[in-house]
Design an enzyme around this catalytic site. Structure first.
Site: not given
Length: 282
Positions: A11-12, A42-43, A107, A129, A133
């Site tokens: 990923g990024q 794979d978590i 954020d 989302y 988180k």
């Protein structure tokens, strides 16, 4: 040497850890699909997690695996929770009590009403989302583990899909873009975040910390900065409002950060403009 297991290494954020060559850090990259340079992890798969941790015995786990597409999470709540919440729960369950866990948060745990959020500000997510988180944060906080929770916003880089690449790719094709001026944040360059993580490890920091560019700016202003830094025609960028975009998930409008804790720890902070100048040298 510290064994550091990184999840989501394709990923990024995870991609930036792959180039680290250091006598202090032994980076162990992992990904949920088979790739030659990564271990398979794979978590959401308990057996994967247990096997990887038993084999590599990480001192630190950096959880960079997540579903971050806000509208996708709103449409696919079960999958979003499985990755963003249950994945972290698995990492906690199958690692030893001495394994420090670094969780990348967002954020979007804030409602965006007041702005200038610090680490003690009360979270109040307004989309699914953000809720996943925040739930993951709370699980880690209650785990009695050594931990770092890093809240970042508008993560960007030359890797993967992100706001920066969306602006550049569309403008190179002379596409007109509608960009909002009422969503305000501190854009975070992924490589700056990697360096912050490594600094926090060396400082033996434990706790929550917010991180991003030293300047808070709107998506529109950031888009204009990106265009100017690349010598692109910023007249292709039209100013818009979030309410005009018909987005599936609600967006918090002002999630700007108070970065006094970073300053107190003497951590390096960069302006978005300086970061864009650096990216253009790569």
């Amino acid at each position: 040497m510290l064994n550091i297991l990184v999840t989501g290494s394709n990923g990024q954020l995870g991609s930036h850890f792959n180039n680290i060559k250091d006598s202090v850090f032994n980076i162990i990259p992992s990904y949920y699909k088979k790739k030659s340079s990564f271990i398979l992890l794979d978590i959401t798969n308990k057996e994967d997690v247990e096997n990887a941790i038993k084999t590599y015995k990480p001192d630190i786990i950096i959880n960079a695996a997540a579903i971050t597409d806000v509208d996708f999470c709103e449409k696919n709540k079960s999958l979003a929770r499985r990755v963003n919440v249950e994945g972290l729960r698995n990492l906690i369950k199958y690692s030893t009590s001495k394994t420090k866990i670094i969780q990348i948060s967002t954020d979007y745990i804030y409602d965006g009403i007041d702005g200038m959020y610090n680490e003690k500000s009360i979270p109040n997510p307004i989309n699914y989302y953000g809720k996943t988180k925040l739930e993951a944060e709370n699980i880690l906080l209650s785990s009695k583990r050594e931990f770092i929770i890093i809240r970042v916003s508008t993560l960007f880089s030359n890797y993967s899909n992100n706001f920066y690449k969306w602006i550049v790719n569309n403008m190179k094709n002379n596409n007109v873009l509608n960009v909002v001026d009422d969503q305000i944040s501190n854009p975070c360059y992924a490589l700056n975040l990697v360096n912050l993580i490594l600094d926090l490890i060396l400082l033996d920091f434990t706790g929550k910390i917010n991180f991003g560019s030293i300047d808070a700016l709107s998506r529109y202003d950031f888009a204009i900065e990106i265009a100017k830094s690349k010598g692109l025609n910023n007249k292709l960028i039209n100013l818009s409002k979030t309410s005009n975009l018909n987005l599936l998930a609600n967006r918090p409008l002002n999630t700007s950060f108070d970065l006094k804790l970073c300053e107190k720890l003497n951590l390096k902070l960069f302006s978005s403009d300086d970061t864009l100048k650096y990216i253009n040298t790569l």
